[in-house]
Write a protein that holds these residues in place. Structure first.
Motif, PDB file in Angstrom:
ATOM      1  N   ILE A   6      70.421  63.918  54.383  1.00 45.76           N
ATOM      2  CA  ILE A   6      70.862  63.309  53.278  1.00 45.76           C
ATOM      3  C   ILE A   6      72.115  62.492  54.020  1.00 45.76           C
ATOM      4  O   ILE A   6      72.107  61.313  53.443  1.00 45.76           O
ATOM      5  N   GLN A   7      72.796  62.846  54.746  1.00 43.68           N
ATOM      6  CA  GLN A   7      73.919  62.441  55.437  1.00 43.68           C
ATOM      7  C   GLN A   7      73.388  60.948  56.170  1.00 43.68           C
ATOM      8  O   GLN A   7      74.121  60.044  56.147  1.00 43.68           O
ATOM      9  N   MET A   8      72.272  61.254  57.077  1.00 42.56           N
ATOM     10  CA  MET A   8      71.771  60.240  57.845  1.00 42.56           C
ATOM     11  C   MET A   8      71.070  59.104  56.887  1.00 42.56           C
ATOM     12  O   MET A   8      71.303  57.889  57.307  1.00 42.56           O
ATOM     13  N   GLN A   9      70.431  59.578  55.850  1.00 45.38           N
ATOM     14  CA  GLN A   9      69.819  58.630  55.092  1.00 45.38           C
ATOM     15  C   GLN A   9      70.967  57.550  54.091  1.00 45.38           C
ATOM     16  O   GLN A   9      70.883  56.470  54.030  1.00 45.38           O
ATOM     17  N   GLU A  58      73.913  57.037  55.373  1.00 47.47           N
ATOM     18  CA  GLU A  58      74.330  56.128  56.429  1.00 47.47           C
ATOM     19  C   GLU A  58      73.471  55.181  56.934  1.00 47.47           C
ATOM     20  O   GLU A  58      73.948  54.032  57.267  1.00 47.47           O
ATOM     21  N   SER A  59      72.082  55.404  56.846  1.00 51.85           N
ATOM     22  CA  SER A  59      71.385  54.355  57.143  1.00 51.85           C
ATOM     23  C   SER A  59      71.122  53.159  55.885  1.00 51.85           C
ATOM     24  O   SER A  59      70.890  52.055  56.170  1.00 51.85           O
ATOM     25  N   ALA A  60      71.513  53.441  54.840  1.00 46.23           N
ATOM     26  CA  ALA A  60      71.572  52.856  53.651  1.00 46.23           C
ATOM     27  C   ALA A  60      72.750  51.939  53.422  1.00 46.23           C
ATOM     28  O   ALA A  60      72.930  50.654  52.845  1.00 46.23           O
ATOM     29  N   LEU A  61      73.990  52.193  54.194  1.00 49.17           N
ATOM     30  CA  LEU A  61      74.962  51.583  54.399  1.00 49.17           C
ATOM     31  C   LEU A  61      74.660  50.053  54.969  1.00 49.17           C
ATOM     32  O   LEU A  61      74.146  50.193  56.092  1.00 49.17           O
ATOM     33  N   SER A  82      66.522  50.779  64.641  1.00 47.95           N
ATOM     34  CA  SER A  82      65.220  51.344  64.725  1.00 47.95           C
ATOM     35  C   SER A  82      65.468  52.809  65.202  1.00 47.95           C
ATOM     36  O   SER A  82      64.607  53.730  64.848  1.00 47.95           O
ATOM     37  N   LEU A  83      66.352  52.989  66.116  1.00 52.74           N
ATOM     38  CA  LEU A  83      66.413  54.373  66.489  1.00 52.74           C
ATOM     39  C   LEU A  83      67.016  55.228  65.463  1.00 52.74           C
ATOM     40  O   LEU A  83      66.689  56.543  65.427  1.00 52.74           O
ATOM     41  N   LEU A  84      68.008  55.071  64.575  1.00 49.24           N
ATOM     42  CA  LEU A  84      68.386  55.629  63.628  1.00 49.24           C
ATOM     43  C   LEU A  84      67.383  55.898  62.705  1.00 49.24           C
ATOM     44  O   LEU A  84      67.170  57.142  61.960  1.00 49.24           O
ATOM     45  N   LEU A  85      66.466  55.109  62.200  1.00 41.86           N
ATOM     46  CA  LEU A  85      65.492  55.284  61.418  1.00 41.86           C
ATOM     47  C   LEU A  85      64.596  56.159  62.081  1.00 41.86           C
ATOM     48  O   LEU A  85      63.939  57.065  61.186  1.00 41.86           O
ATOM     49  N   THR A  87      65.918  59.661  61.624  1.00 44.13           N
ATOM     50  CA  THR A  87      66.006  59.947  60.284  1.00 44.13           C
ATOM     51  C   THR A  87      64.642  60.690  59.805  1.00 44.13           C
ATOM     52  O   THR A  87      64.510  61.583  59.373  1.00 44.13           O
ATOM     53  N   SER A  88      63.435  59.895  60.109  1.00 41.16           N
ATOM     54  CA  SER A  88      62.159  60.543  59.844  1.00 41.16           C
ATOM     55  C   SER A  88      61.810  61.563  60.525  1.00 41.16           C
ATOM     56  O   SER A  88      61.185  62.677  59.891  1.00 41.16           O
ATOM     57  N   ASN A  89      62.304  61.827  61.658  1.00 41.54           N
ATOM     58  CA  ASN A  89      62.138  63.129  62.696  1.00 41.54           C
ATOM     59  C   ASN A  89      62.930  64.387  61.817  1.00 41.54           C
ATOM     60  O   ASN A  89      62.227  65.500  61.634  1.00 41.54           O
ATOM     61  N   LEU A  90      63.983  64.280  61.457  1.00 36.27           N
ATOM     62  CA  LEU A  90      64.751  65.123  60.682  1.00 36.27           C
ATOM     63  C   LEU A  90      64.034  65.390  59.346  1.00 36.27           C
ATOM     64  O   LEU A  90      63.953  66.648  58.861  1.00 36.27           O
TER      65      LEU A  90
END
Length: 164
Positions: free
Chosen positions: A109-112, A114-117, A127-130, A133-136
């Motif tokens: 949830i925290q990573m999602q 952060e990626s929405a900001l 792309s690395l962050l996304l 997030t999908s791996n998590l």
């Protein structure tokens, strides 16, 4: 004890309670069940021998342990207190798994969030962050599957628990 009332041991065994009775300090007459259960599981002679072999300062702890083990043996004649310990260790493992799942979900949830900001992250870093997030999300789904009881279990290996 020697005086007014015999200890629980002497009362149960129907004998005279001497003033140097080894059982008297640990099995008072007002708690006869305590000695009765220890006597049933271990026998008075064995308990007396155990107490005589111990230093006086360790006898009270030994009696507490004997009473605990005797109660556990009455409830579960095969496993005794080991069954209770195994049950509690299993509960700890299950709770640790639930904690790991919850921590993973929080991290996702925290990573999602952060990626929405809207930030000024270079395209390669986005792309690395996304991807992470999908791996998590995949890890979280796996942990949810593993902890949901979908794991096949052999019913022959199940044993009724001590407290359920």
């Amino acid at each position: 004890m020697g005086g007014s009332s015999p200890c629980a041991s002497c009362k149960l065994l129907r004998r005279r309670c001497a003033k140097d009775c080894i059982f008297a300090p640990y099995f008072p007459s007002d708690d006869p069940h305590k000695f009765a259960i220890v006597h049933k599981v271990f026998g008075a002679s064995n308990v007396g021998k155990m107490l005589q072999e111990l230093p006086v300062h360790q006898r009270a702890d030994a009696v507490s342990s004997l009473v605990y083990e005797a109660n556990a043996r009455v409830r579960d004649p095969v496993y005794g207190c080991v069954g209770a310990i195994s049950y509690l260790q299993n509960q700890v493992s299950q709770l640790q798994m639930q904690l790991a799942v919850a921590q993973t979900e929080i991290l996702c949830i925290q990573m999602q969030q952060e990626s929405a900001l809207p930030t000024q992250i270079p395209q390669d870093d986005k792309s690395l962050l996304l991807a992470s997030t999908s791996n998590l999300d995949n890890i979280s789904q796996y942990l949810n599957f593993a902890s949901s009881g979908n794991v096949i279990q052999d019913p022959a290996l199940k044993r009724e628990s001590l407290w359920t």
